[in-house]
Design an enzyme around this catalytic site. Sequence first.
Site, mmCIF file in Angstrom:
data_model
loop_
_atom_site.group_PDB
_atom_site.id
_atom_site.type_symbol
_atom_site.label_atom_id
_atom_site.label_comp_id
_atom_site.label_asym_id
_atom_site.label_seq_id
_atom_site.Cartn_x
_atom_site.Cartn_y
_atom_site.Cartn_z
ATOM 1 C CD GLU A 186 -3.058 -1.053 2.380
ATOM 2 O OE1 GLU A 186 -2.774 0.056 2.925
ATOM 3 O OE2 GLU A 186 -3.849 -1.828 2.383
ATOM 4 C CD GLU A 391 -3.151 -5.765 4.317
ATOM 5 O OE1 GLU A 391 -4.117 -5.125 4.938
ATOM 6 O OE2 GLU A 391 -2.000 -5.576 4.275
HETATM 7 C C1 FCB Z 1 -4.253 -1.885 5.773
HETATM 8 C C2 FCB Z 1 -2.875 -2.306 6.039
HETATM 9 C C3 FCB Z 1 -2.923 -3.224 7.275
HETATM 10 C C4 FCB Z 1 -4.141 -3.123 8.175
HETATM 11 C C5 FCB Z 1 -5.349 -3.118 7.434
HETATM 12 C C6 FCB Z 1 -6.428 -3.018 8.323
HETATM 13 O O1 FCB Z 1 -4.394 -0.511 4.985
HETATM 14 O O2 FCB Z 1 -1.913 -2.602 5.137
HETATM 15 O O3 FCB Z 1 -1.523 -3.196 7.913
HETATM 16 O O4 FCB Z 1 -3.693 -2.142 9.048
HETATM 17 O O5 FCB Z 1 -5.277 -1.938 6.757
#
Ligand code: FCB
Length: 489
Positions: A186, A391
């Site tokens: 990210e 994620e």
């Molecule tokens: C993302 C991050 C991860 C976590 C989630 C909830 O942006 O990559 O580390 O904090 O959010």
Amino acid sequence: MTSSQTSSAAETTAALGEEQGAAVRFPEDFTWGASTASFQIEGSTTADGRGPSIWDTFSATPGKVLNGDTGEPAVDHYHRYPEDIELARGLGLGAYRFSIAWPRVLPKGSGTANQAGLDFYRRLIDTVLEAGMEPWPTLYHWDLPQALEDAGGWPARDTAYRFAEFAEVVRDALGDRITHWTTLNEPWCSAFLGYADGAHAPGRNEPAAALAATHHLLLGHGLAAAVLREGQGGASRRVGIVLNQTTVRPHSTDPVDISAVRRADGVRNRIFTGPLFQGAYPVDVMADLAHISDFAFVRDGDLSVISAPLDHLGINYYKPECVAASADGIDPEYIESGGDGSAYVGCDDLVFVRRGLPRTDIGWEIDATGLYDVITRLAAECPGVPLYIAENGAAYDDEVSADGGVHDRDRVAYIDTHLRAVHEAMGTGAPVKGYFVWSLLDNFEWAWGYSKRFGVIHVDYTTQRRRIKDSGHWYARVAGSGELPPVGA
Ligand code: FCB
């Protein structure tokens, strides 16, 4: 709520209709995994020669992280990794995504490597392999060595070269054990939350610096990717990046809101996908931002380094955004942010609004159609590149019940709905090859500290006791069968 908010919510809820409820099957070779990140779980921030990172400094600064929480002791994964990997194995996962803390390996960001730091990751990786899972390391999940921030941080070009140096040290030490590599997690958050909005480390409010940071993160990605592909075994390494692209929806069909979407989409999404997939920053984005930066940080050759083909692309998705050209006529209760030089550089005049959808306990609206849109868009923008949901997950205020269980039905529903969106996107031909839930364990949720729990495994922060939540048991069933059970089954 305005009428446009009501209708857009209804439309998006209806959009995934055909996937709702029924049993859904994923391909045999689909990868089921869980994600974590070094600073969020490891603790032991001064152990065995680790140097300080920007998150150590930031979290030690009063007022920056809720309740004054820091990376100590986190969930003590540094010592408890055998138990944690055993839990992941018990869930039947095929892959474990984690990050390698740069300041453990190069305490000053550069120079002499810290063997004890490399040894920790070798032990961790061997434990993951012995458990029959594939280790998926990320080289940068936000813990920049403080020494490099002191030298200018990501807005300084040299940081990109130091990142390539870090990649080389890790490749030489661990490259024989890893197939799938991720350079950055990210970069939007690193650049825009870290250097423009200031809600994340290093907490700077410098919009022009955030744009330079964006470019140097991308350059660092390109340089590190080349390093990973070099040397012995390089040809078999698969290298990618993880982006948190999202769908930006208009508050209404008014052309001014549509134009607001183009701008917000530019600094959230296209400022990354342009250089990565087309070898150029989008002309309209550069024009929108011309009053902030002349992009002189882009040097000859940078864009060809950045746009080298990816072997895979990671997608992190939690929620879509909705933007309006102004606050006129919008119930103030639905206004999330805007007008204050927030993370969306150059969009100070825009307003980010909620649509009145149900929210998780971190306040994020739930809309899985945004994930469908992100996947299908990226599948079209980088055709043929395998996609992984790196994620996805939800924060809920979980409690341990009297029976000792954690009955997090809302998290199951969230993950179920989003997996259905993934499946539906795959039905259009999008090459999604895996899904990693965020997160394996409850952990340090950045500026929210330990107040937000995202794990499918609960951690009691007083005793460090782990308990598999109902969502963990449910996810294990899904990973084991490759199938989403009918809702309610
Ligand atoms: C993302 C991050 C991860 C976590 C989630 C909830 O942006 O990559 O580390 O904090 O959010």
